[in-house]
Design a protein around this motif. Structure first.
Motif, PDB file in Angstrom:
ATOM      1  N   LEU A 464       0.840  -1.191   0.000  1.00 38.00           N
ATOM      2  CA  LEU A 464       0.000   0.000   0.000  1.00 38.00           C
ATOM      3  C   LEU A 464       0.877   1.245   0.000  1.00 38.00           C
ATOM      4  O   LEU A 464       2.016   1.217   0.461  1.00 38.00           O
ATOM      5  CB  LEU A 464      -0.908   0.005   1.237  1.00 38.00           C
ATOM      6  CG  LEU A 464      -2.004  -1.058   1.294  1.00 38.00           C
ATOM      7  CD1 LEU A 464      -2.707  -1.034   2.659  1.00 38.00           C
ATOM      8  CD2 LEU A 464      -3.022  -0.849   0.176  1.00 38.00           C
ATOM      9  N   PRO A 465       0.344   2.368  -0.499  1.00 40.98           N
ATOM     10  CA  PRO A 465       1.112   3.618  -0.483  1.00 40.98           C
ATOM     11  C   PRO A 465       1.428   4.047   0.949  1.00 40.98           C
ATOM     12  O   PRO A 465       0.856   3.545   1.920  1.00 40.98           O
ATOM     13  CB  PRO A 465       0.167   4.615  -1.169  1.00 40.98           C
ATOM     14  CG  PRO A 465      -0.784   3.782  -1.954  1.00 40.98           C
ATOM     15  CD  PRO A 465      -0.949   2.516  -1.170  1.00 40.98           C
ATOM     16  N   ASP A 466       2.351   4.976   1.069  1.00 40.94           N
ATOM     17  CA  ASP A 466       2.689   5.531   2.382  1.00 40.94           C
ATOM     18  C   ASP A 466       1.433   6.108   3.028  1.00 40.94           C
ATOM     19  O   ASP A 466       0.558   6.672   2.347  1.00 40.94           O
ATOM     20  CB  ASP A 466       3.738   6.632   2.239  1.00 40.94           C
ATOM     21  CG  ASP A 466       5.081   6.082   1.759  1.00 40.94           C
ATOM     22  OD1 ASP A 466       5.292   4.870   1.913  1.00 40.94           O
ATOM     23  OD2 ASP A 466       5.883   6.872   1.225  1.00 40.94           O
ATOM     24  N   ASN A 467       1.352   5.988   4.343  1.00 42.74           N
ATOM     25  CA  ASN A 467       0.218   6.494   5.132  1.00 42.74           C
ATOM     26  C   ASN A 467      -1.045   5.645   4.977  1.00 42.74           C
ATOM     27  O   ASN A 467      -2.097   6.019   5.492  1.00 42.74           O
ATOM     28  CB  ASN A 467      -0.115   7.954   4.803  1.00 42.74           C
ATOM     29  CG  ASN A 467       0.965   8.911   5.242  1.00 42.74           C
ATOM     30  OD1 ASN A 467       1.698   8.617   6.198  1.00 42.74           O
ATOM     31  ND2 ASN A 467       1.086  10.037   4.562  1.00 42.74           N
ATOM     32  N   TRP A 468      -0.960   4.512   4.263  1.00 43.56           N
ATOM     33  CA  TRP A 468      -2.112   3.618   4.136  1.00 43.56           C
ATOM     34  C   TRP A 468      -1.906   2.411   5.060  1.00 43.56           C
ATOM     35  O   TRP A 468      -0.777   1.961   5.264  1.00 43.56           O
ATOM     36  CB  TRP A 468      -2.264   3.117   2.695  1.00 43.56           C
ATOM     37  CG  TRP A 468      -2.718   4.143   1.701  1.00 43.56           C
ATOM     38  CD1 TRP A 468      -2.279   5.431   1.584  1.00 43.56           C
ATOM     39  CD2 TRP A 468      -3.672   3.949   0.656  1.00 43.56           C
ATOM     40  NE1 TRP A 468      -2.901   6.057   0.529  1.00 43.56           N
ATOM     41  CE2 TRP A 468      -3.759   5.168  -0.061  1.00 43.56           C
ATOM     42  CE3 TRP A 468      -4.454   2.878   0.241  1.00 43.56           C
ATOM     43  CZ2 TRP A 468      -4.605   5.331  -1.155  1.00 43.56           C
ATOM     44  CZ3 TRP A 468      -5.290   3.031  -0.857  1.00 43.56           C
ATOM     45  CH2 TRP A 468      -5.370   4.246  -1.552  1.00 43.56           C
ATOM     46  N   GLN A 469      -3.010   1.894   5.594  1.00 37.59           N
ATOM     47  CA  GLN A 469      -2.939   0.678   6.399  1.00 37.59           C
ATOM     48  C   GLN A 469      -4.189  -0.165   6.154  1.00 37.59           C
ATOM     49  O   GLN A 469      -5.269   0.359   5.869  1.00 37.59           O
ATOM     50  CB  GLN A 469      -2.814   1.012   7.887  1.00 37.59           C
ATOM     51  CG  GLN A 469      -3.993   1.785   8.471  1.00 37.59           C
ATOM     52  CD  GLN A 469      -3.903   1.950   9.968  1.00 37.59           C
ATOM     53  OE1 GLN A 469      -3.747   0.969  10.689  1.00 37.59           O
ATOM     54  NE2 GLN A 469      -4.019   3.189  10.447  1.00 37.59           N
TER      55      GLN A 469
END
Length: 523
Positions: A464-469
């Motif tokens: 996932l992209p940065d800041n995604w969870q």
């Protein structure tokens, strides 16, 4: 207790959301007509059953014939459901009769009302409420030919007040116009109360405030006018504050009719003035779009990219209504609403996205969906209006929670693209719900905004992209939402998705500082 009631109302809304707006109005008017026929057998309303039947048949024929003629002459698609709705409304505001000349007047009103949808229109948008136009024209013509009859608003009777309110609430809840019509009623009754009191006092008569109030509410046409005519989306402006202004104008003119010689500016004429005010706000919203391309951005989501032929004015988060004329439209007609998935900074490019299942899977497509699938690149389609208050809070320091389910991500994409393009920094958390990872649409647009994203999918979404969870193992309900957004109580919550999801999350959303919703039921 409040939470239980709120959840209950949201579940009612979820059921209502399965009906299209026009279908809901149609069913409500049919139910009201059945009640009117029933009470007419007992002499509880002015018209007799035969008068109601004859008038309804004449209205349906007049409206339907004009619609068919317009279809043949100017190539407009048939809008029979709209014609039937107009006929039902006119049934309650004209004077039903068996007199042949009076039925000619009824036919005239129906024909004028139906024709106004094509003649008194601007780029596919009604300028005036069609039924109000037909009733007003008949009233004016009756000055010279009284036998033709005039508007009577016989629906304003206590025996029909409760059914109008009951069926009307379903319509208003579905169209989210409860507050607009409530303001109209408040203004109309208040102004009418002042007018009636002054008239009584001038005549030296005693005034019973309670009697005057209930008479204005239950024995006047205010309920019907507000619920079934003022609330028509095609004659309302795009923003809620503008709709409140129009409601106030119509309320004042309906509560205190202005005499214009032999014609009184009563109910339908008051609405026509309000329509003009609304049109002044909406004239820039109607535009034609040229289809540039279509693209499947997930296995079941298609994006259409258009080029606007002139300047379009919209706020991120608003939606447009797209008219796709086609032969033999089903009961839901030729117009649908789509959230705009692009930012104002992207103009003249405009994007929309919608669910489109592969052939042989999913529910049977509507006639509209089939017609839209056949629209080729370079084709021109009409946007009949842009509406909505599902916009970013004006206070930039307000922390936000965005909750999107499936295709409900589109208004947030518009907002996030706008924030990125304009360089605005806001405290935003996005909760993105999809049936599976492959259905996460607009990944690049969202990632570019840099906002934290919590993903709810059944399967592992992979890198996932940065800041995604990924909310692995967390159930998306009220408790799960509070688990992934523990500071919910500090945020303004905006949720876009099916009504049932909104109902499921209602207990948690009550803890937010404020909530706005953008419910939809597909097309």
């Amino acid at each position: 207790m409040i939470g239980i009631l709120t959840a209950g109302w949201n579940r009612v809304f979820a059921v209502l959301g399965t009906f299209s707006m026009y279908r809901m109005v149609f069913l409500a008017l049919v139910a009201l007509t059945v009640v009117a026929f029933g009470v007419s057998f007992f002499g509880l309303v002015a018209p007799t059953p035969l008068e109601l039947l004859a008038t309804l048949v004449v209205l349906a024929l007049a409206c339907g014939v004009v619609d068919i003629v317009a279809h043949r002459i100017i190539g407009q698609s048939l809008r029979l459901e709209s014609s039937v709705i107009t006929a039902f409304i006119l049934l309650f505001i004209l004077r039903p009769s068996l007199d042949p000349l009076a039925l000619v007047g009824v036919a005239l009103a129906g024909a004028v009302a139906a024709a106004s949808k094509y003649v008194l229109a601007w780029r596919g948008r009604h300028i005036f409420n069609p039924a109000a136009v037909g009733a007003a024209v008949l009233t004016i013509v009756s000055i010279w030919v009284p036998a033709l009859g005039a508007s009577a608003w016989w629906v304003g009777t206590p025996v029909l007040a409760a059914p109008v309110l009951l069926f009307g609430l379903a319509v208003l809840w579905r169209t989210e116009k409860v507050r607009v019509v409530a303001l109209f009623l408040l203004v109309a009754v208040a102004v009418g109360f002042v007018r009636t009191t002054i008239q009584y006092q001038s005549a030296g008569l005693a005034v019973d405030p309670g009697t005057v109030f209930w008479s204005l509410l239950w024995s006047s046409p205010f309920l019907f006018l507000g619920i079934f005519m003022l609330s028509e989306p095609l004659t309302l402006p795009p923003r809620r504050w503008q709709q409140f202004l129009v409601a106030g104008v119509v309320g004042v003119l309906a509560g205190w009719p202005i005499s214009l010689g032999e014609v009184t500016l009563g109910q339908e004429r008051a609405l026509l003035v309000g329509n003009l005010v609304a049109f002044a706000f909406s004239v820039r919203a109607a535009v034609r779009l040229t289809l540039q391309s279509r693209q499947m951005i997930t296995p079941t989501v298609r994006m259409l990219t258009f080029n606007a032929k002139r300047r379009v004015h919209f706020l991120p988060g608003q939606y447009l209504e797209l008219d796709v004329p086609h032969h033999r439209p089903d009961a839901r007609g030729t117009r649908r609403e789509f959230s705009i998935a692009s930012a104002p900074e992207d103009l003249p490019t405009i994007r929309i996205a919608f669910r489109e299942y592969p052939a042989g899977t999913g529910p049977a497509p509507s006639s509209y969906k089939r017609a839209l699938a056949e629209v080729g690149d370079g084709a021109s389609l009409a946007v009949t209006g842009i509406w909505g208050d599902f916009v970013l809070p004006s206070r930039v320091e307000t922390p936000l929670l965005m909750v999107a389910a499936g295709i409900g991500i589109t208004p947030f994409v518009s907002q996030l693209r706008h924030l990125h393009a304009s360089g605005q920094q806001r405290d935003i958390v996005l909760v993105y719900v999809a049936s599976e990872a492959a259905e996460l649409a607009f990944r690049d647009d969202i990632a570019q905004s840099g906002v934290p994203v919590v993903v709810f999918t059944r399967d592992d979404p992979g890198p996932l992209p940065d800041n995604w969870q990924w909310a692995r193992g967390v159930r998306l309900d009220a408790a799960g939402l509070l688990e992934v957004v523990p500071d919910l109580h500090t945020r303004h919550a905006a949720i876009s998705g099916p009504p049932r999801l909104i109902a499921d999350l209602a207990p948690a959303l009550e803890r937010a500082k404020s909530v706005t919703t953008d419910a939809f039921s597909g097309y």
